[in-house]
Design an enzyme around this catalytic site. Structure first.
Site, PDB file in Angstrom:
ATOM      1  N   ASN A  63      -2.676  23.182   0.340  1.00 10.58           N
ATOM      2  CA  ASN A  63      -3.682  23.182   0.905  1.00 10.58           C
ATOM      3  C   ASN A  63      -4.122  22.230   1.841  1.00 10.58           C
ATOM      4  O   ASN A  63      -5.200  21.528   2.135  1.00 10.58           O
ATOM      5  CB  ASN A  63      -4.920  23.239  -0.238  1.00 10.58           C
ATOM      6  CG  ASN A  63      -5.671  24.676  -0.499  1.00 10.58           C
ATOM      7  OD1 ASN A  63      -5.939  25.431   0.307  1.00 10.58           O
ATOM      8  ND2 ASN A  63      -5.295  25.064  -1.875  1.00 10.58           N
TER       9      ASN A  63
ATOM     10  N   HIS B   3      -2.189  34.432   2.410  1.00  3.30           N
ATOM     11  CA  HIS B   3      -1.041  33.472   2.558  1.00  3.30           C
ATOM     12  C   HIS B   3       0.165  34.740   2.730  1.00  3.30           C
ATOM     13  O   HIS B   3       0.186  35.825   2.405  1.00  3.30           O
ATOM     14  CB  HIS B   3      -0.854  33.092   1.228  1.00  3.30           C
ATOM     15  CG  HIS B   3      -1.856  31.819   1.001  1.00  3.30           C
ATOM     16  ND1 HIS B   3      -1.597  30.490   1.174  1.00  3.30           N
ATOM     17  CD2 HIS B   3      -3.077  31.728   0.569  1.00  3.30           C
ATOM     18  CE1 HIS B   3      -2.747  29.745   0.883  1.00  3.30           C
ATOM     19  NE2 HIS B   3      -3.687  30.568   0.618  1.00  3.30           N
TER      20      HIS B   3
ATOM     21  N   ASP C 239       1.002  25.833  -2.844  1.00  2.00           N
ATOM     22  CA  ASP C 239       0.109  25.733  -1.796  1.00  2.00           C
ATOM     23  C   ASP C 239      -0.665  24.586  -1.793  1.00  2.00           C
ATOM     24  O   ASP C 239      -1.635  23.969  -2.669  1.00  2.00           O
ATOM     25  CB  ASP C 239      -1.112  26.952  -2.188  1.00  2.00           C
ATOM     26  CG  ASP C 239      -2.259  26.907  -1.397  1.00  2.00           C
ATOM     27  OD1 ASP C 239      -2.224  26.090  -0.251  1.00  2.00           O
ATOM     28  OD2 ASP C 239      -3.246  27.723  -1.455  1.00  2.00           O
TER      29      ASP C 239
END
Length: 257
Positions: free
Chosen positions: A150, A247, A148
């Site tokens: 971000n 997610h 991830d």
């Protein structure tokens, strides 16, 4: 080599939502989990291992926070917990596994959404992480970088680029870091296969329950590889119908001979 990267937003929460049933479908050989929010002893890991996975966990010292894990049906030759950078390791953000000549990194990049202090740390972490993998690449040149991140890299990776131009995760400096990262010899595997396809997202805000139904999301979960692995990319996918988290999993298949 079938690989999944998946931020579960709490592995215990995901298990309550059917994660184990999904795991039994054999979705990949290696599953990289971010944001476990748990230590190994908090989980019925024996049930996961009964499916043929070895499990490796690197958790944050703070309970219920951050943490990464790798479930693998391919036995690693070497496992390293953390990247030897104090705050990153305190937060349980990086785990490394070597499979022959290939090194896999599973990383949970910091979010800057909670305020300026964390956004500043995010920039620090990004610079430290790039230095870490560039140093590692000199000894281990074949890298797979799951996580991830971000960061939504370009306008095609976010449903509302204009409305989010000042939002953490789509700030100019974050996107510029992605440019620098890719220019250093890394390949965004999904974009390599689908360079221009829009509306493929891996995260949807939980603050607005309808946005996932409307597919108003961000693509912030990636599997990147070094340029020397690009020719081995066989398949990529984003799996929005897998719903144990805010997610969804992202997938890469490498044809390693």
């Amino acid at each position: 080599m079938r690989i999944i990267s998946y931020n579960t937003n709490g592995i215990r929460s995901a298990i309550k939502k059917g994660f184990m049933d999904w795991l039994q479908t054999d979705p990949a050989d290696i599953i990289c989990i971010q944001e476990t929010k748990a230590h190994k002893e908090n989980i019925d890991y024996a049930k996961i291992e009964s499916l043929g996975f070895e499990t490796y966990w690197f958790s944050a010292q703070k309970k219920g926070y951050s943490g990464v894990a790798v479930f693998t049906k391919i036995k690693p030759d070497y496992v390293e917990y953390g990247n030897k950078i104090e705050q990153s390791d305190f937060e349980g953000r990086v785990i490394r596994l070597d499979f022959g000549a290939i090194t896999l990194i599973n990383a949970y990049f910091p979010s800057g959404t909670s305020g300026e202090e964390r956004q500043t740390y995010k920039y620090q972490w990004l610079d430290e992480f790039l230095e870490y993998i560039e140093t590692l690449k000199k000894k281990r040149p074949q890298l797979i970088l799951c996580g991830d991140y971000n960061i939504a890299h370009t306008a095609i990776d976010i449903h509302d680029p204009k409305g989010n131009k000042n939002s953490s995760g789509f700030l100019p400096a974050e996107r510029a870091w992605m440019d620098t990262f890719l220019a250093a010899g890394y390949v965004d595997t999904f974009r390599h296969v689908y360079p221009n396809e829009a509306h493929h997202y891996s995260w949807w805000s939980m603050r607005f329950p309808t946005v996932r139904l409307q597919n108003k999301g961000w693509r912030i979960d990636y599997i990147a590889v070094t340029e020397n692995l690009k020719a081995f990319i066989k398949a990529v996918a984003i799996l929005p119908n897998v719903k144990h988290s805010d997610h969804c999993p992202v997938y890469l298949e490498l044809e390693i001979v």
